[in-house]
Design an enzyme around this catalytic site. Structure first.
Site, PDB file in Angstrom:
ATOM      1  N   ASN A   9       0.863  -1.173   0.000  1.00 25.82           N
ATOM      2  CA  ASN A   9       0.000   0.000   0.000  1.00 25.82           C
ATOM      3  C   ASN A   9       0.907   1.232   0.000  1.00 25.82           C
ATOM      4  O   ASN A   9       1.502   1.558   1.019  1.00 25.82           O
ATOM      5  CB  ASN A   9      -0.887  -0.040   1.262  1.00 25.82           C
ATOM      6  N   TRP A  10       0.980   1.875  -1.158  1.00 30.45           N
ATOM      7  CA  TRP A  10       1.918   2.998  -1.288  1.00 30.45           C
ATOM      8  C   TRP A  10       1.389   4.286  -0.665  1.00 30.45           C
ATOM      9  O   TRP A  10       2.124   5.279  -0.581  1.00 30.45           O
ATOM     10  CB  TRP A  10       2.226   3.244  -2.773  1.00 30.45           C
ATOM     11  N   LYS A  11       0.130   4.295  -0.292  1.00 31.46           N
ATOM     12  CA  LYS A  11      -0.468   5.494   0.317  1.00 31.46           C
ATOM     13  C   LYS A  11      -0.231   6.720  -0.582  1.00 31.46           C
ATOM     14  O   LYS A  11      -0.202   6.588  -1.792  1.00 31.46           O
ATOM     15  CB  LYS A  11       0.050   5.686   1.742  1.00 31.46           C
ATOM     16  N   HIS A  94      -9.093   0.911   5.242  1.00 30.79           N
ATOM     17  CA  HIS A  94      -7.790   1.130   5.877  1.00 30.79           C
ATOM     18  C   HIS A  94      -7.948   2.059   7.080  1.00 30.79           C
ATOM     19  O   HIS A  94      -8.758   2.987   7.053  1.00 30.79           O
ATOM     20  CB  HIS A  94      -6.801   1.726   4.875  1.00 30.79           C
ATOM     21  N   GLU A  96      -6.342   4.497   8.105  1.00 30.58           N
ATOM     22  CA  GLU A  96      -6.214   5.936   7.812  1.00 30.58           C
ATOM     23  C   GLU A  96      -7.498   6.486   7.206  1.00 30.58           C
ATOM     24  O   GLU A  96      -7.870   7.626   7.460  1.00 30.58           O
ATOM     25  CB  GLU A  96      -5.005   6.175   6.885  1.00 30.58           C
ATOM     26  N   GLU A 165      -5.006  -5.235  10.727  1.00 28.59           N
ATOM     27  CA  GLU A 165      -3.952  -4.247  10.931  1.00 28.59           C
ATOM     28  C   GLU A 165      -4.192  -3.509  12.242  1.00 28.59           C
ATOM     29  O   GLU A 165      -4.950  -2.540  12.277  1.00 28.59           O
ATOM     30  CB  GLU A 165      -3.949  -3.237   9.781  1.00 28.59           C
ATOM     31  N   GLY A 171       2.806   2.005  10.765  1.00 29.07           N
ATOM     32  CA  GLY A 171       3.740   3.114  10.586  1.00 29.07           C
ATOM     33  C   GLY A 171       4.469   3.511  11.852  1.00 29.07           C
ATOM     34  O   GLY A 171       5.128   4.547  11.899  1.00 29.07           O
ATOM     35  N   SER A 211       3.813  -2.405  10.255  1.00 34.81           N
ATOM     36  CA  SER A 211       5.269  -2.454  10.428  1.00 34.81           C
ATOM     37  C   SER A 211       5.898  -3.797  10.073  1.00 34.81           C
ATOM     38  O   SER A 211       6.839  -4.242  10.738  1.00 34.81           O
ATOM     39  CB  SER A 211       5.648  -2.033  11.851  1.00 34.81           C
ATOM     40  N   GLY A 232       3.045  -1.262   4.242  1.00 38.56           N
ATOM     41  CA  GLY A 232       3.062   0.172   3.961  1.00 38.56           C
ATOM     42  C   GLY A 232       4.478   0.627   3.656  1.00 38.56           C
ATOM     43  O   GLY A 232       4.993   0.459   2.549  1.00 38.56           O
ATOM     44  N   GLY A 233       5.135   1.203   4.650  1.00 35.65           N
ATOM     45  CA  GLY A 233       6.457   1.804   4.473  1.00 35.65           C
ATOM     46  C   GLY A 233       7.453   0.945   3.703  1.00 35.65           C
ATOM     47  O   GLY A 233       8.132   1.438   2.790  1.00 35.65           O
TER      48      GLY A 233
HETATM   49  P1  PGA Z   1       3.204   0.080   7.651  1.00 34.87           P
HETATM   50  O1  PGA Z   1       1.725   0.290   7.069  1.00 34.87           O
HETATM   51  O2  PGA Z   1       3.721  -1.200   7.032  1.00 34.87           O
HETATM   52  O3  PGA Z   1       3.968   1.280   7.214  1.00 34.87           O
HETATM   53  O4  PGA Z   1       3.064  -0.040   9.131  1.00 34.87           O
HETATM   54  C1  PGA Z   1       0.849  -0.776   6.932  1.00 34.87           C
HETATM   55  C2  PGA Z   1      -0.434  -0.312   6.326  1.00 34.87           C
HETATM   56  O5  PGA Z   1      -0.839   0.832   6.569  1.00 34.87           O
HETATM   57  O6  PGA Z   1      -1.083  -1.058   5.574  1.00 34.87           O
END
Ligand code: PGA
Length: 248
Positions: A9-11, A94, A96, A165, A171, A211, A232-233
């Site tokens: 997930n590149w956000k 998600h 966010e 998640e 993050g 993470s 994510g990251g």
């Molecule tokens: P992260 O994000 O790997 O940076 O913790 C995961 C996600 O939001 O799907």
């Protein structure tokens, strides 16, 4: 056998040029694997990503969509628009989207229903906040969030991927321990068994997200009820993402 998936997930990251560069690296380095590898760039780069990855095993997902067919929804994107450019998967729910954009279960239910009706596969995200875990409410919170998918017709389940998640792990560099992930994933299958049936519970792919990094992926993925990850990251760097794919 459940399908195994690693999804990135590149956000809100990467311009068009940066997207092209990273996709080029990923396509060149993706290992031979029986897992599905998915990337979710931002909306404006989806069509180019689909074209660029035409000959690659890597699939492209959207990060969100609107529930309506079309109409006066300024700034929104419909399921048909995604399908039209060759997108087959959408991430919904998600944390966010929930916390920063006010998406609740009522809204997510509409989105999930539309996506499935239209023929998209949904990666449905959910997970408890830190306070929920501290107060021992995490199972209850997760079960409540899952009601969105418990409502679906049986036939829809083959188009559903779940992504647990825990919000406190997204993050933050803090990961659920492999045992915490396994414990929750097993709980999720139990909850699906009681609210839907055992066959669905056994078959649905459940990803862990929060993470996940090259140095912890293998241990998390070794757990029997963890079928892959939503990253994510670490999905923004080719070598890290590919190391996580290899770990699965
Ligand atoms: P992260 O994000 O790997 O940076 O913790 C995961 C996600 O939001 O799907």
């Amino acid at each position: 056998m459940r399908s195994k998936i690693v999804a990135g997930n590149w956000k809100m990251n990467k311009t068009m040029a940066q997207t092209e560069t990273l996709l080029g690296e990923l396509a060149a380095k993706v290992p031979d694997t029986d897992a599905e590898v998915i990337v979710a760039p931002t909306f404006v780069n989806l069509a180019a990503a689909v074209n660029q990855l035409e000959a690659s095993v890597i699939q492209v997902s959207a990060q969100n969509m609107h529930y309506a067919e079309n109409g006066a929804f300024t700034g929104e994107i419909s399921a048909d628009m995604l399908l039209d450019i060759g997108i087959g998967t959408v991430i919904l729910g998600h944390s966010e989207r929930r916390s920063l954009f006010g998406e609740d279960s009522a809204l997510l239910s509409k989105k999930v229903h539309t996506a499935i009706e239209k023929g998209l596969r949904v990666i449905f995200c959910f997970g408890e906040e830190l306070e929920d875990r501290k107060s021992g409410n995490h199972f209850k919170v997760v079960e409540e969030q899952l009601k969105v998918v418990f409502d679906l017709p049986l036939a829809s389940w083959k188009h559903i991927v779940l992504a647990y998640e825990p919000v406190w792990a997204i993050g933050t560099g803090e990961t659920a321990s492999p045992d915490q992930a396994q414990e929750m994933h097993a709980f999720i299958r139990k909850a699906i068994t009681s609210s839907v049936n055992k066959e669905v519970a056994d078959k649905v792919t459940i990803l862990y997200g929060g993470s996940v990094k090259p140095n912890n992926a293998q241990e998390i993925f070794s757990k029997p009820d963890v079928d892959g990850g939503l990253i994510g990251g670490a999905s923004l760097k080719c070598d890290d993402f590919m190391a996580i794919v290899k770990a699965l």
